[in-house]
Motif scaffolding. Sequence first.
Motif, PDB file in Angstrom:
ATOM      1  N   SER A  76       0.791  -1.110  -0.109  1.00 58.01           N
ATOM      2  CA  SER A  76      -0.134   0.089  -0.081  1.00 58.01           C
ATOM      3  C   SER A  76       1.042   1.111  -0.004  1.00 58.01           C
ATOM      4  O   SER A  76       1.958   1.150   0.461  1.00 58.01           O
ATOM      5  CB  SER A  76      -0.840   0.055   1.241  1.00 58.01           C
ATOM      6  OG  SER A  76      -0.229   0.366   2.472  1.00 58.01           O
ATOM      7  N   GLU A  87     -17.430   2.041   3.950  1.00 53.37           N
ATOM      8  CA  GLU A  87     -16.303   1.110   3.495  1.00 53.37           C
ATOM      9  C   GLU A  87     -16.872   0.021   2.361  1.00 53.37           C
ATOM     10  O   GLU A  87     -16.113  -0.350   1.378  1.00 53.37           O
ATOM     11  CB  GLU A  87     -15.569   0.417   4.643  1.00 53.37           C
ATOM     12  CG  GLU A  87     -14.891   1.527   5.498  1.00 53.37           C
ATOM     13  CD  GLU A  87     -14.064   0.818   6.776  1.00 53.37           C
ATOM     14  OE1 GLU A  87     -14.098  -0.552   6.898  1.00 53.37           O
ATOM     15  OE2 GLU A  87     -13.782   1.734   7.599  1.00 53.37           O
ATOM     16  N   ARG A  88     -18.056  -0.512   2.639  1.00 51.87           N
ATOM     17  CA  ARG A  88     -18.473  -1.677   1.642  1.00 51.87           C
ATOM     18  C   ARG A  88     -18.593  -1.028   0.194  1.00 51.87           C
ATOM     19  O   ARG A  88     -18.476  -1.610  -0.483  1.00 51.87           O
ATOM     20  CB  ARG A  88     -19.791  -1.911   2.161  1.00 51.87           C
ATOM     21  CG  ARG A  88     -20.363  -3.133   1.636  1.00 51.87           C
ATOM     22  CD  ARG A  88     -21.597  -3.788   2.082  1.00 51.87           C
ATOM     23  NE  ARG A  88     -22.105  -5.116   1.597  1.00 51.87           N
ATOM     24  CZ  ARG A  88     -23.035  -4.934   0.797  1.00 51.87           C
ATOM     25  NH1 ARG A  88     -23.767  -3.871  -0.085  1.00 51.87           N
ATOM     26  NH2 ARG A  88     -23.366  -6.171   0.112  1.00 51.87           N
ATOM     27  N   ALA A  90     -17.134   1.555  -0.879  1.00 47.17           N
ATOM     28  CA  ALA A  90     -15.713   1.939  -1.348  1.00 47.17           C
ATOM     29  C   ALA A  90     -15.247   0.501  -2.101  1.00 47.17           C
ATOM     30  O   ALA A  90     -14.662   0.575  -3.105  1.00 47.17           O
ATOM     31  CB  ALA A  90     -14.859   2.534  -0.382  1.00 47.17           C
ATOM     32  N   ALA A  91     -15.253  -0.553  -1.191  1.00 50.64           N
ATOM     33  CA  ALA A  91     -14.639  -1.642  -1.706  1.00 50.64           C
ATOM     34  C   ALA A  91     -15.235  -2.505  -2.939  1.00 50.64           C
ATOM     35  O   ALA A  91     -14.672  -2.825  -3.958  1.00 50.64           O
ATOM     36  CB  ALA A  91     -14.930  -2.981  -0.430  1.00 50.64           C
ATOM     37  N   MET A  94     -13.940  -0.223  -5.903  1.00 53.66           N
ATOM     38  CA  MET A  94     -12.623  -0.486  -5.972  1.00 53.66           C
ATOM     39  C   MET A  94     -12.484  -1.957  -6.942  1.00 53.66           C
ATOM     40  O   MET A  94     -12.105  -2.075  -7.868  1.00 53.66           O
ATOM     41  CB  MET A  94     -11.996  -0.721  -4.699  1.00 53.66           C
ATOM     42  CG  MET A  94     -11.374   0.385  -4.334  1.00 53.66           C
ATOM     43  SD  MET A  94     -10.288   0.428  -2.970  1.00 53.66           S
ATOM     44  CE  MET A  94     -11.476  -0.034  -1.577  1.00 53.66           C
ATOM     45  N   ALA A  95     -13.672  -2.877  -6.498  1.00 50.16           N
ATOM     46  CA  ALA A  95     -13.489  -4.072  -7.349  1.00 50.16           C
ATOM     47  C   ALA A  95     -14.103  -3.972  -8.736  1.00 50.16           C
ATOM     48  O   ALA A  95     -13.743  -4.530  -9.720  1.00 50.16           O
ATOM     49  CB  ALA A  95     -14.427  -5.170  -6.472  1.00 50.16           C
ATOM     50  N   LEU A 105      -5.971  -5.626  -8.234  1.00 49.04           N
ATOM     51  CA  LEU A 105      -6.341  -4.317  -7.292  1.00 49.04           C
ATOM     52  C   LEU A 105      -5.045  -3.754  -6.397  1.00 49.04           C
ATOM     53  O   LEU A 105      -5.162  -2.596  -6.146  1.00 49.04           O
ATOM     54  CB  LEU A 105      -7.332  -5.028  -6.246  1.00 49.04           C
ATOM     55  CG  LEU A 105      -8.121  -4.131  -5.199  1.00 49.04           C
ATOM     56  CD1 LEU A 105      -8.796  -2.962  -6.084  1.00 49.04           C
ATOM     57  CD2 LEU A 105      -8.906  -4.962  -4.285  1.00 49.04           C
ATOM     58  N   ASN A 106      -4.195  -4.591  -6.176  1.00 46.20           N
ATOM     59  CA  ASN A 106      -3.049  -4.250  -5.477  1.00 46.20           C
ATOM     60  C   ASN A 106      -2.052  -3.179  -6.500  1.00 46.20           C
ATOM     61  O   ASN A 106      -1.327  -2.565  -6.064  1.00 46.20           O
ATOM     62  CB  ASN A 106      -2.038  -5.146  -5.194  1.00 46.20           C
ATOM     63  CG  ASN A 106      -1.464  -5.890  -5.849  1.00 46.20           C
ATOM     64  OD1 ASN A 106      -1.737  -6.011  -7.067  1.00 46.20           O
ATOM     65  ND2 ASN A 106      -0.517  -6.965  -5.696  1.00 46.20           N
TER      66      ASN A 106
END
Length: 118
Positions: A76, A87-88, A90-91, A94-95, A105-106
Amino acid sequence: MMLAAVESISIGESFALSGVSIGIIMGVLACIMLLIYLMSWLFRRFDEWNAKRKGKIPPVTVDATAAEPVAKAPGSCGDLVLIDTTEREAAMIMAIVADSTETPLNELRFISIKQIKE
């Protein structure tokens, strides 16, 4: 012609004259270095002020209860600012971005995620 009018000076006087000359040069170089440092400091402050004024940098809020910093995950590169987003959500965003760009994703870097209200 000018050199003929100058009397010869001793070795001690020539060393003293050289020392004074070197001292003057070093003083001028130190002043120039100080001026360059001061100008770069002023430009950095102006850029920060200008970015805050235009709203490009979100205001940083510090949590007083957080005593020790949270360890970041390997790979990170910083914090993610969530504005009006859970946060859900946002996840999920991002997915979806990682899937649509076919990028792991990284390898993606998200600076902030903000909900757009209609």
